[in-house]
Design a protein around this motif. Structure first.
Motif, PDB file in Angstrom:
ATOM      1  N   ASP A  88       0.825  -1.196   0.000  1.00  0.00           N
ATOM      2  CA  ASP A  88       0.000   0.000   0.000  1.00  0.00           C
ATOM      3  C   ASP A  88       0.863   1.250   0.000  1.00  0.00           C
ATOM      4  OD1 ASP A  88      -2.553   1.152  -0.049  1.00  0.00           O
ATOM      5  OD2 ASP A  88      -2.424   1.613   2.097  1.00  0.00           O
ATOM      6  N   LYS A  89       2.085   1.078   0.566  1.00  0.00           N
ATOM      7  CA  LYS A  89       2.971   2.216   0.649  1.00  0.00           C
ATOM      8  C   LYS A  89       4.012   2.204  -0.477  1.00  0.00           C
ATOM      9  CE  LYS A  89       1.110   3.645   4.516  1.00  0.00           C
ATOM     10  NZ  LYS A  89       0.309   4.888   4.540  1.00  0.00           N
ATOM     11  N   SER A  94       1.065   0.279  -5.771  1.00  0.00           N
ATOM     12  CA  SER A  94      -0.131   0.773  -5.097  1.00  0.00           C
ATOM     13  C   SER A  94      -1.362   0.712  -5.996  1.00  0.00           C
ATOM     14  CB  SER A  94       0.121   2.228  -4.596  1.00  0.00           C
ATOM     15  OG  SER A  94       0.457   3.055  -5.711  1.00  0.00           O
TER      16      SER A  94
END
Length: 739
Positions: A88-89, A94
């Motif tokens: 997610d980072k 992403s």
């Protein structure tokens, strides 16, 4: 050296694993990975050009996703493990499908590589952040190696399946080729006698496919006449003395069907000893039957079904080459075929030929072979040694049998044949024998049509003389040396010239004159006879015109007409053209026709033509009366005005009572039929007086004059008129012949 992307994709596709159904082995690996790493998801991912496809997956429930932004694509590009602890980072992933739609936060994957080829990745995934150390990577690598092994096995299995499919396809194609080419293979183990046949051989010989075969059963497939040679060949192969072959055989199936096969074989040897007989068998029945049809077409006459000239030539060559003893040959000519074709049509002529052929074949039986040589010609070659007596008897029998009435297309025809025969002598070749028989046939047609003549050496000289005479006459016609000479016919009571007979003469280049008796052989040639008649008509018409213009009282002129003049069908046209163009009435012409004309089967044609000419004023005389076979019949059926008694009766009537009786009979008959009579060949006053006393109207012979040239006719008429006048002025005690 690293592979390009195109090369990598090509090898991936060659692995034949993309888009294949799930398999238990791959599914077990992903389940094991989830268990080992306590992960909810695991994948076997193959990276294609624009997608990643999952051979096995657990917990994801997808079959494929776009390649763009995928984790596995990075592994393919780097060929190195990839660990993403917090996707997610991570800016790289992403936007990844797994991240956005499946809430994947953790990813760990290793390459699925074989040599320089990286097919994709083996990976585990989680929805929460995780740590993944070197030990974990190594365990994942170990599982990936198992996956690569499964890929390799899958590729090998795919290859084997492809090879099996190709083998099955080749076998199907081979069997299809066997069926279409009708070719089958065989082999025989020479140590055990075991025989192996392909399916097509069983089909060819008509046996159940797979039936166990022995040597004797193989031999039994062949036609009876072939079996012994096949048995010897197999025996020679088994004892080591045989060799390969390439030849055709006749076979008979269990259902009795006749077929032909071509066998091509060879022998395999081990250490110099024969070990295996192998080869092919081809069904060549269609080829053989086609060749047989071609041979039949080349050797069989299509109209009659008899063997033709080509077969005759081959048969004669075989007989003479084999030195067959005394070969007997009959050459046969069907008489008057042209007239049948002209009058009744070619279809009727063909039926006549078929009828004659059938009768010849039927009566000859096993005594020989009949051939149709073409047109109206047939030949008979005798099987048994020939003799002159047997050949003559057979020929006369065939003439009699063929001559029976034949119903053809609604018409009744009495066929007649003329036959010439010859027997081979010594080392005589086929051409000489055929030529001898042809000489005999030629002589028969020219002299005794409807009969049989056997060859004798003197025929060659006679025929050569005939040919020479025909050539001389043809040259005389071309050079206008065929001229008429005229012999007077006088009244027996008053000596007045009643008519002249125009007799053809040939003038030689030296000016000498040759009588018709010296070139009579030329009259057997229809073409020559036709031209002679045409020439005589023209010259007689010219002479008659001249005599009329001079005021000579010549009465009429008689002209002899042959059978060939009627055969052409143009006699009336030629007569009318010659006389009408010169303004001569036809009552100045007497057509003299012999009985031989009626014996040529032309009686109806002759009668019709003469009847039309009589209506135009022409007179008809029956010449040489009494020498034919059916004189009285002709008097009843033909339009005849004058009977000319043949010279042979006049010559002997004073010494032979039978000749005198015949002359008296003819004269009495003529009176009752209201016909005139001319006696031919009168050479003495005693003959003339006797004929006068019996009431003969007119006389002709050397007593009055020999045939004379046209220039002497005027002189003769003037001298005759003076002589008759002087004798008439003298007082006489009793009537006597005016000579």
């Amino acid at each position: 050296m690293s592979l390009s992307e195109d090369e990598r994709l090509n090898l991936l596709h060659q692995a034949s694993i993309l888009d294949t159904p799930p398999t238990e082995e791959f599914d077990a690996i992903v389940r094991l990975a989830c268990s080992v790493f306590d992960m909810p998801m695991a994948l076997v991912s193959f990276v294609d050009g624009d997608r990643q496809w999952f051979k096995a997956e657990h917990g994801l429930f997808l079959k494929e996703t776009p390649r763009e932004h995928s984790f596995c694509s990075h592994i393919v590009q780097t060929k190195s493990p990839l660990v993403v602890e917090n996707a997610d980072k991570d800016s790289r992933f992403s936007g990844n499908t797994f991240v956005r739609e499946r809430s994947v936060r953790f990813y760990a994957g290793v390459p699925l590589s074989e040599g320089e080829t990286c097919y994709g990745s083996f990976c585990v995934l989680d929805t929460k952040n995780r740590r993944f150390g070197d030990r974990d990577i190594e365990q994942l690598r170990s599982l990936a190696r198992v996956v690569v092994g499964l890929i390799r096995e899958h590729r090998q299995q795919s290859l084997l399946r492809e090879q099996q499919r190709e083998l099955e396809l080749k076998q199907a194609r081979f069997e299809q080729t066997e069926r279409s080419a009708k070719v089958g293979g065989f082999e025989m183990d020479l140590s055990t006698g075991t025989i192996i046949w392909s399916d097509q051989i069983y089909r060819t010989v008509g046996l159940p496919v797979g039936k166990r075969m022995t040597s004797e059963e193989v031999i039994g497939c062949y036609a009876p006449e072939e079996r012994e040679s096949v048995r010897r060949r197999i025996g020679d192969v088994l004892n080591g003395s045989g060799a390969g072959i390439d030849r055709e055989y006749r076979i008979v199936t269990p259902e009795g069907e006749e077929r032909w096969i071509r066998v091509v074989s060879d022998i395999e040897r081990l250490n110099g000893e024969p070990s295996r007989l192998f080869g092919i068998v081809q069904d060549v029945s269609e080829k053989v039957r086609y060749e047989q049809r071609l041979l039949q077409a080349a050797n069989v006459d299509s109209l009659t079904g008899l063997a033709n000239r080509a077969a005759y030539n081959a048969h004669m060559e075989r007989l003479t080459a084999a030195d067959a003893p005394s070969i007997g040959l009959l050459l046969i000519d069907v008489d008057r075929l042209k007239q049948v074709n002209d009058i009744l049509g070619h279809a009727t002529g063909d039926l006549l030929l078929k009828g004659v052929a059938s009768r010849l074949d039927e009566r000859l039986g096993k005594r020989g072979k009949v051939f149709r040589l073409g047109g109206d010609e047939f030949s008979v070659v005798l099987d048994a040694p020939a003799s002159v007596r047997r050949m003559g008897s057979l020929a006369r029998h065939l003439i009699e049998y063929i001559g029976r009435p034949l119903q053809v297309a609604g018409s009744t025809i009495n066929p007649t044949i003329t036959v010439g025969g010859a027997i081979s002598e010594g080392m005589m070749d086929a051409a000489t024998l055929s030529q001898n028989a042809d000489f005999a046939l030629y002589h028969a047609k020219e002299t005794r049509r409807g009969s049989y003549v056997h060859y004798e050496p003197s025929l060659r000289s006679r025929i050569a003389r005939r040919i020479q005479i025909v050539r001389e006459v043809e040259a005389a016609l071309t050079e206008h040396r065929m001229v008429p000479h005229y012999q007077p016919i006088v009244g027996s009571a008053d000596g007045q010239v009643w008519a002249f007979e125009a007799l053809v003469r040939m003038q030689r280049p030296d000016g000498s004159i040759v009588s018709a008796a010296q070139f009579h052989e030329a009259f057997t040639d229809p073409s020559v006879t036709h031209h002679i008649t045409t020439r005589m008509l023209e010259q007689v018409a010219v002479d008659i015109r001249s005599w009329i213009d001079r005021g000579l009282e010549f009465g009429r002129v008689g002209l002899n007409i042959s059978a060939s003049d009627f055969m052409r069908g143009d006699l009336e046209t030629r007569i009318v053209a010659a006389f009408a163009s010169r303004g001569i009435p036809l009552d100045k012409l007497v057509l003299e026709v012999t009985e031989t004309v009626f014996l040529q089967g032309l009686e109806d044609t002759v009668a019709t033509t003469l009847q039309r000419l009589r209506k135009k004023g022409l007179t008809v005389a029956l010449d040489d009366f009494g020498t034919g076979y059916a004189s009285l019949t002709h008097l009843r059926s033909l339009p005849v005005d004058i009977i000319k008694i043949d010279k042979s009766f006049i010559d002997t009537m004073l010494v032979d009572e039978s000749s005198l009786a015949i002359v008296e009979l003819v004269l009495n008959l003529a009176r009752k039929l209201d016909m005139k009579v001319t006696a031919e060949g009168v050479e003495s006053h005693r003959q003339a007086m006797c004929l006068l006393e019996m009431g003969c109207n007119t006389l002709q012979g050397y007593l009055f004059a020999k045939p004379m040239g046209r220039e002497r006719v005027g002189e003769y008429l003037c001298a005759r008129k003076t002589s008759v006048t002087e004798k008439a002025d003298r007082p006489q005690e009793e009537p006597r012949l005016l000579g």
